[in-house]
Design an enzyme around this catalytic site. Sequence first.
Site, PDB file in Angstrom:
ATOM      1  N   LYS A 188       0.658  -0.981   0.102  1.00  0.00           N
ATOM      2  CA  LYS A 188      -0.169   0.042   0.043  1.00  0.00           C
ATOM      3  C   LYS A 188       0.878   1.347   0.164  1.00  0.00           C
ATOM      4  O   LYS A 188       1.372   1.815   1.121  1.00  0.00           O
ATOM      5  CB  LYS A 188      -0.861   0.099   1.119  1.00  0.00           C
ATOM      6  CG  LYS A 188      -2.268   0.495   1.102  1.00  0.00           C
ATOM      7  CD  LYS A 188      -2.204   2.258   0.621  1.00  0.00           C
ATOM      8  CE  LYS A 188      -1.889   3.036   1.921  1.00  0.00           C
ATOM      9  NZ  LYS A 188      -1.523   4.435   1.487  1.00  0.00           N
ATOM     10  N   GLU A 263       9.056   1.308  11.352  1.00  0.00           N
ATOM     11  CA  GLU A 263      10.240   2.378  11.065  1.00  0.00           C
ATOM     12  C   GLU A 263       9.489   3.719  11.245  1.00  0.00           C
ATOM     13  O   GLU A 263       8.775   4.298  10.219  1.00  0.00           O
ATOM     14  CB  GLU A 263      10.775   2.378   9.645  1.00  0.00           C
ATOM     15  CG  GLU A 263      11.309   0.592   9.332  1.00  0.00           C
ATOM     16  CD  GLU A 263      12.750   0.351   9.778  1.00  0.00           C
ATOM     17  OE1 GLU A 263      13.124   1.427  10.824  1.00  0.00           O
ATOM     18  OE2 GLU A 263      13.005  -0.623   9.663  1.00  0.00           O
ATOM     19  N   CYS A 297      14.030  10.805   7.258  1.00  0.00           N
ATOM     20  CA  CYS A 297      13.673  10.284   8.430  1.00  0.00           C
ATOM     21  C   CYS A 297      15.014  10.480   9.418  1.00  0.00           C
ATOM     22  O   CYS A 297      14.821  10.454  10.568  1.00  0.00           O
ATOM     23  CB  CYS A 297      13.180   8.705   8.457  1.00  0.00           C
ATOM     24  SG  CYS A 297      14.373   7.599   7.600  1.00  0.00           S
ATOM     25  N   GLU A 396       8.952  16.359  15.538  1.00  0.00           N
ATOM     26  CA  GLU A 396       9.573  16.099  14.028  1.00  0.00           C
ATOM     27  C   GLU A 396       9.128  17.127  12.948  1.00  0.00           C
ATOM     28  O   GLU A 396       7.583  17.098  12.837  1.00  0.00           O
ATOM     29  CB  GLU A 396       9.456  14.574  13.542  1.00  0.00           C
ATOM     30  CG  GLU A 396      10.119  14.290  12.289  1.00  0.00           C
ATOM     31  CD  GLU A 396       9.781  12.852  11.856  1.00  0.00           C
ATOM     32  OE1 GLU A 396       8.581  12.476  11.925  1.00  0.00           O
ATOM     33  OE2 GLU A 396      10.613  12.279  11.161  1.00  0.00           O
TER      34      GLU A 396
HETATM   35  P1  NAD Z   1       2.243   8.514   7.457  1.00  0.00           P
HETATM   36  O1  NAD Z   1       2.227   7.662   8.759  1.00  0.00           O
HETATM   37  O2  NAD Z   1       1.333   9.645   7.199  1.00  0.00           O
HETATM   38  O3  NAD Z   1       1.859   7.142   6.394  1.00  0.00           O
HETATM   39  C1  NAD Z   1       2.520   6.207   5.835  1.00  0.00           C
HETATM   40  C2  NAD Z   1       1.678   5.307   5.320  1.00  0.00           C
HETATM   41  O4  NAD Z   1       0.657   4.901   6.460  1.00  0.00           O
HETATM   42  C3  NAD Z   1       0.903   5.533   4.047  1.00  0.00           C
HETATM   43  O5  NAD Z   1       1.077   4.712   3.056  1.00  0.00           O
HETATM   44  C4  NAD Z   1      -0.319   6.015   4.697  1.00  0.00           C
HETATM   45  O6  NAD Z   1      -1.469   5.964   3.804  1.00  0.00           O
HETATM   46  C5  NAD Z   1      -0.452   4.880   5.556  1.00  0.00           C
HETATM   47  N1  NAD Z   1      -1.593   5.212   6.756  1.00  0.00           N
HETATM   48  C6  NAD Z   1      -2.065   6.166   7.135  1.00  0.00           C
HETATM   49  N2  NAD Z   1      -2.829   5.950   8.152  1.00  0.00           N
HETATM   50  C7  NAD Z   1      -3.024   4.671   8.132  1.00  0.00           C
HETATM   51  C8  NAD Z   1      -4.022   3.522   9.321  1.00  0.00           C
HETATM   52  N3  NAD Z   1      -4.859   4.077   9.915  1.00  0.00           N
HETATM   53  N4  NAD Z   1      -3.637   2.311   8.781  1.00  0.00           N
HETATM   54  C9  NAD Z   1      -2.804   1.803   7.908  1.00  0.00           C
HETATM   55  N5  NAD Z   1      -1.966   2.617   7.202  1.00  0.00           N
HETATM   56  C10 NAD Z   1      -2.020   4.095   7.468  1.00  0.00           C
HETATM   57  O7  NAD Z   1       3.891   8.796   7.246  1.00  0.00           O
HETATM   58  P2  NAD Z   1       4.203   9.981   6.055  1.00  0.00           P
HETATM   59  O8  NAD Z   1       3.658  11.148   6.261  1.00  0.00           O
HETATM   60  O9  NAD Z   1       3.768   9.342   4.600  1.00  0.00           O
HETATM   61  O10 NAD Z   1       5.639   9.685   6.152  1.00  0.00           O
HETATM   62  C11 NAD Z   1       6.566  10.540   6.874  1.00  0.00           C
HETATM   63  C12 NAD Z   1       6.922   9.848   8.111  1.00  0.00           C
HETATM   64  O11 NAD Z   1       7.643   8.617   7.821  1.00  0.00           O
HETATM   65  C13 NAD Z   1       7.718  10.544   9.169  1.00  0.00           C
HETATM   66  O12 NAD Z   1       7.530  10.753  10.423  1.00  0.00           O
HETATM   67  C14 NAD Z   1       9.189   9.902   8.854  1.00  0.00           C
HETATM   68  O13 NAD Z   1      10.481  10.149   9.810  1.00  0.00           O
HETATM   69  C15 NAD Z   1       8.846   8.478   8.735  1.00  0.00           C
HETATM   70  N6  NAD Z   1       9.902   7.583   8.035  1.00  0.00           N
HETATM   71  C16 NAD Z   1      10.473   6.980   8.824  1.00  0.00           C
HETATM   72  C17 NAD Z   1      11.537   6.103   8.100  1.00  0.00           C
HETATM   73  C18 NAD Z   1      12.143   5.077   9.067  1.00  0.00           C
HETATM   74  O14 NAD Z   1      12.998   4.499   8.423  1.00  0.00           O
HETATM   75  N7  NAD Z   1      12.484   5.257  10.385  1.00  0.00           N
HETATM   76  C19 NAD Z   1      11.824   6.335   6.638  1.00  0.00           C
HETATM   77  C20 NAD Z   1      11.126   7.025   6.096  1.00  0.00           C
HETATM   78  C21 NAD Z   1      10.116   7.948   6.578  1.00  0.00           C
END
Ligand code: NAD
Length: 509
Positions: A188, A263, A297, A396
């Site tokens: 997804k 992550e 991240c 963040e």
């Molecule tokens: P997000 O949590 O908003 O979304 C991530 C994914 O989760 C998307 O595909 C979204 O559609 C899905 N999602 C959202 N709500 C959901 C639910 N209720 N159930 C299941 N899936 C759901 O994150 P984002 O804004 O897309 O990404 C940015 C974040 O990701 C930042 O906090 C960043 O630090 C983190 N990040 C972490 C790493 C790591 O390796 N630790 C790497 C890249 C990004």
Amino acid sequence: MTLASSLPGTAGSAFTGFIAHYIDGQRVASRGGETFDVLDPSTNQAYAQAAAGQAADVDRAVTAARAALAGPWGRLSTRERSRILMRIADAIEERAGLLAEYESRDTGLPITQARGQAHRAAENFRFFADISVGVHEDAFRTGGTQIGYVLRRPIGVAGLITPWNTPFMLETWKLAPALAAGCTVVLKPAEWSPLSAGLLPEIAEQAGVPAGVLNIVHGIGEEAGAALVDHPDVPLISFTGETTTGKLIARNSAGHLKALSMELGGKSPCIVFDDADLDAAIDSAVFQIFSLNGERCTAGSRMLVQRGVYEEVLHRLAVRAAAVRVGRPSEPDTELGALIHPEHHARVLDYIRIGVEEGARLLVGGGRPAGLPTGNFVEATVFADVRPSMRIFQEEIFGPVLCVTPFDTEQDAVALANATPYGLAGYVWTNDLRRAHNVAAAVDAGMLWINSHNIRDLRTPFGGVKASGVGREGGSHSIDFYTESRIVHVSLADVPVPRFGAGGYEATR
Ligand code: NAD
């Protein structure tokens, strides 16, 4: 219906089209016809539409993935699977130019930085193709009386949920080990960046991945993502995204007792001691926070600088940040492009306003750059004198905003480094060997670098502590996560057994 793979690939051309799901080898719309708009971050105009998956679409994908586990994929030797993964890597690299254009167009990443993504994505597949053929199963001898041997099995249908920053690279970071381990998958992708995932079907088909092994359901997190998390036939969720979403997914999957890899977010410290090589430290700090639009991240978003060099470092940071070229993602000299989405743009600007209100010293940047009146552009921004009590120190921001804080002693540095809920990465700059190692060991973070930015070695454990994540991926950690080890015990001698119901508690044999 036009598919993503048929979108024109020339830079500057009109990207229009429809990004379909990929289920059981077919490009399909949602059953109910639901769609969502895909925006260009430099204009915020919709330039494509994507299928918005619902529970019924996720169910269709999971059913296909389950069937594929029992099909030819499940019978392939690891060598045969690894050959397919190698071909996926080749197919990705063949599309490097197109992929860079898609990624830049869809996420606002400067084109020069998007160009590296195909190579990294291909490397993910080559690396796990190599690893998979070396995976072995342990055996144990218990004295002379028993042996046990391990059966390592793919865990089943892996649910992969990914974010919008460097989307293709992060999707492949999960797809490659899951497929290498023999799982089938339902991916997804993030709804703000679905375009490049639209290339995966043709890549998979060219490489000979059987239908149903790779399934992609696009959609909104609360709909398609939540349905994947809630599906009883998906025993594992690998999630990368925000900490709050990770907590929600952990709660929502608890009823199914799913294996989880999380992550999550970061607020990583970059600690600069006054004996450090300042030229290198400043190059690294500036690159870390302003490359990938600050949407990284592992960015060293909190710079902790020892008092003796604090003013000099601030001065040099300000000069460099003011000169960072903010511009259209497609321009070859752009260093900082457009943030992913108007909501995220507003959020980053809000944090800048909060920083000013909290009393941090705005050294440089802080607003929309001149000459870019529309689109999600933000100047490279540096705050000085940021205190641990401030929200911009704790939370963040995930944008091009560097927060700088002074410290006096090594103990102060470690205390400041550990003074947030996060623990993803950390960077230590010093030429004192002992101090470097001691500080690296004392900082609560999953990944530390000494005198470097985040150069990755794919064999090493990747993940965070505290609010930055649960579990580790990378190298053998990923294979362990996507497989289940079962043990078979074999007796080599008579087994002593108390004879219940036969009149004696003592073992008779
Ligand atoms: P997000 O949590 O908003 O979304 C991530 C994914 O989760 C998307 O595909 C979204 O559609 C899905 N999602 C959202 N709500 C959901 C639910 N209720 N159930 C299941 N899936 C759901 O994150 P984002 O804004 O897309 O990404 C940015 C974040 O990701 C930042 O906090 C960043 O630090 C983190 N990040 C972490 C790493 C790591 O390796 N630790 C790497 C890249 C990004």
